[in-house]
Write a protein that holds these residues in place. Structure first.
Motif, PDB file in Angstrom:
ATOM      1  N   ASP A 190     -24.418  -2.872   7.232  1.00 26.52           N
ATOM      2  CA  ASP A 190     -24.919  -4.114   6.834  1.00 26.52           C
ATOM      3  C   ASP A 190     -26.472  -3.733   7.026  1.00 26.52           C
ATOM      4  O   ASP A 190     -27.241  -4.246   6.383  1.00 26.52           O
ATOM      5  N   ARG A 194     -27.205  -2.342   3.638  1.00 23.58           N
ATOM      6  CA  ARG A 194     -27.684  -3.520   2.720  1.00 23.58           C
ATOM      7  C   ARG A 194     -29.213  -3.763   3.247  1.00 23.58           C
ATOM      8  O   ARG A 194     -30.155  -4.154   2.391  1.00 23.58           O
ATOM      9  N   VAL A 208     -22.621  -2.960  11.577  1.00 29.35           N
ATOM     10  CA  VAL A 208     -21.607  -3.487  10.817  1.00 29.35           C
ATOM     11  C   VAL A 208     -21.010  -4.787  11.592  1.00 29.35           C
ATOM     12  O   VAL A 208     -20.834  -4.715  12.861  1.00 29.35           O
TER      13      VAL A 208
END
Ligand code: DUC
Ligand code: ZN
Ligand code: ZN
Length: 482
Positions: free
Chosen positions: A6, A43, A28
């Motif tokens: 993430d 991300r 994450v």
């Protein structure tokens, strides 16, 4: 690069209580999933550019939205208090669920959950304050609450509405021992304070500066000594909170030298303020009224040394947010009220880490590992939150601070995010401030902007911090039989 995380923090100069190394941190679902060189993509990517990255602060002594008995009202609720904490690099707070005399502990806990639930922007646990140790509290409520994750409680030896006598303290220490809880103690001798206060008021010495005269260090020393003796008698660990200077430090060091499990906490006010700060024009000195009071420069030096040499395990804010102006804070009984009528406490959630990083680490008084230990790791360990909180490790929550150590700034209340109308540290220079704070992988503060959200904070049920092998070794108590 495929997306594996993430969030990835790249090129972090990671410092924990024990280690320092360069690596990427992959996150994450709010937890640290990987630490290593050249991690896969995220991300969201944060380039730390070799910046120092430390665990988010754990402020294990702060007061938020705590109802007061004398008409005063705290300026910070869980929303403004945790916002302010996040902007200063703190990602976990442990405020107090305070029992009023006559109230059940469970009712106090329920009340604080109401206050914190939808508001807190960072994670939180609760200590209990026990002011009325009835048999029901001792034998039913406390064992149940400890099992539910409220595993530490604060006891007061002073303040009329809170104070316990030695026998009550012994009963509570026995419960702590049986349940594996940590006891925190506010050590000042109440009767001596009352006797001195009476004389000061009779002589018309009512200005804020006389608060320090009513609470000399001798009284903190005596109470610290007595508290340690009570813990020794019951054979149980204890943590002495907000230690102000040499005489209490000497008691704690002596106990530690004997092998007793005595832990200690100090706070920024005992490094940055002195009793002279209570001696300002008019009522200004009330801004710095807290208990125990700040001492003098020589005692500040003792506190710095004791931070460095391991006497202290915890550096907390004791944030107790009372506005200076207005009818609810320091002037609740007027702007020339005697010092006895001024709510005790000063704000400090947001400035805690920058002050210690700057005046401690960057000025060469402590190293960065001690900084992390004092501001995060030890509090997490002593209150049962480690390793979820208090370190940078795979599996731990991604509570992180990316530091800016290059921009000198002057502390100004107008730049802080609490709801208090002053800071006692106004005008103090710091060379460090968090550039980014992450709470469970979410950026809550970045480049001077608060990005957090009310309700993001989760309640943390604490483990029992005192393992069975530490409890009840029995070798120091001639009386106690488990
Ligand atoms: N002293 C305390 O014991 N608690 C809150 C603030 C203070 O000054
Ligand atoms: Zn206290
Ligand atoms: Zn306090």
């Amino acid at each position: 690069m495929s997306v594996a995380f993430d969030v990835v923090i790249r090129h972090a100069d990671i410092a924990t209580a024990t280690d320092r190394y360069l690596a990427d941190i992959g996150i994450v679902n709010g937890r640290i999933e990987a630490i290593g060189k050249h991690l896969g993509g995220g991300r969201e990517e944060i380039d730390a550019q070799g910046r120092l990255v430390t665990p988010g602060g754990v402020d294990s002594h702060c007061h938020l939205d705590q109802p007061m008995s004398d008409g005063a009202k705290m300026a910070d609720d869980f929303l403004s208090g945790t916002r302010s904490a996040a902007c200063g690099g703190t990602t976990t707070v442990i405020p107090f669920a305070c029992q009023f005399k006559g109230q059940s502990l469970q009712a106090a806990v329920d009340d604080y959950h109401q206050r914190a639930g939808q508001s807190s922007a960072i994670d939180y646990a609760f200590h209990l304050i026990v002011s009325d140790p009835t048999p029901q509290v001792l034998h039913e409520e406390l064992p149940r609450l400890v099992a539910q994750g409220y595993t530490s409680f604060k006891l007061y030896m002073t303040y009329d509405d809170m104070k316990l006598n030695d026998r009550q303290i012994l009963k509570l220490l026995s419960v702590a021992r049986a349940e594996g809880a940590m006891t925190m103690i506010h050590a000042e001798n109440a009767d001596c304070i009352a006797w001195l206060t009476e004389q000061l008021l009779d002589a018309g010495m009512t200005a804020p500066r006389y608060h320090a005269h009513a609470r000399p260090m001798l009284l903190e020393r005596e109470a610290t000594h007595r508290a340690i003796a009570l813990a020794e008698l019951v054979d149980v660990p204890m943590l002495v909170v907000h230690v102000s200077g040499q005489e209490a430090v000497a008691q704690i060091r002596a106990a530690q030298g004997l092998g007793l499990k005595i832990y200690a906490e100090t706070c920024p006010q005992y490094l940055m303020l002195t009793a002279d700060d209570l001696d300002q024009d008019g009522f200004e000195g009330a801004k710095c009224i807290c208990s125990p009071p700040p001492r003098d420069k020589a005692n500040q030096d003792v506190i710095w040394r004791a931070l460095d040499n391991g006497t202290f395990q915890v550096f907390s804010s004791d944030h107790a947010p009372f506005a200076f102006e207005g009818p609810h804070g320091k002037q609740v009984h007027g702007d020339d009220a005697p010092f006895t009528e001024v709510p005790n406490g000063i704000p400090g959630l947001e400035t805690r880490l920058p002050l210690l990083m700057s005046h401690g680490v960057l000025d060469g008084r402590i190293d960065v590992h001690r900084f992390v230990d004092l501001t995060s790791t030890q509090a997490a360990k002593l209150y049962g939150l480690f390793p979820r909180k208090g370190t940078i490790a795979v599996g731990s929550d991604a509570d992180l601070v990316v530091w800016d150590l290059e921009t000198p700034r002057t502390i100004q209340n107008s730049a802080l995010h609490h709801n208090v109308d002053y800071t006692p540290y106004e005008g103090i220079e710091v060379k460090a401030w968090p550039a980014i704070t992450l709470s469970r992988g979410v950026v809550v503060w970045r480049d001077g902007q608060y990005l957090g959200q009310a309700g993001h904070g989760q309640f943390l049920a604490c483990e029992r911090p005192v393992p069975a092998q530490v409890r009840g070794r029995g070798h120091r108590s001639p009386v106690w039989r488990p």
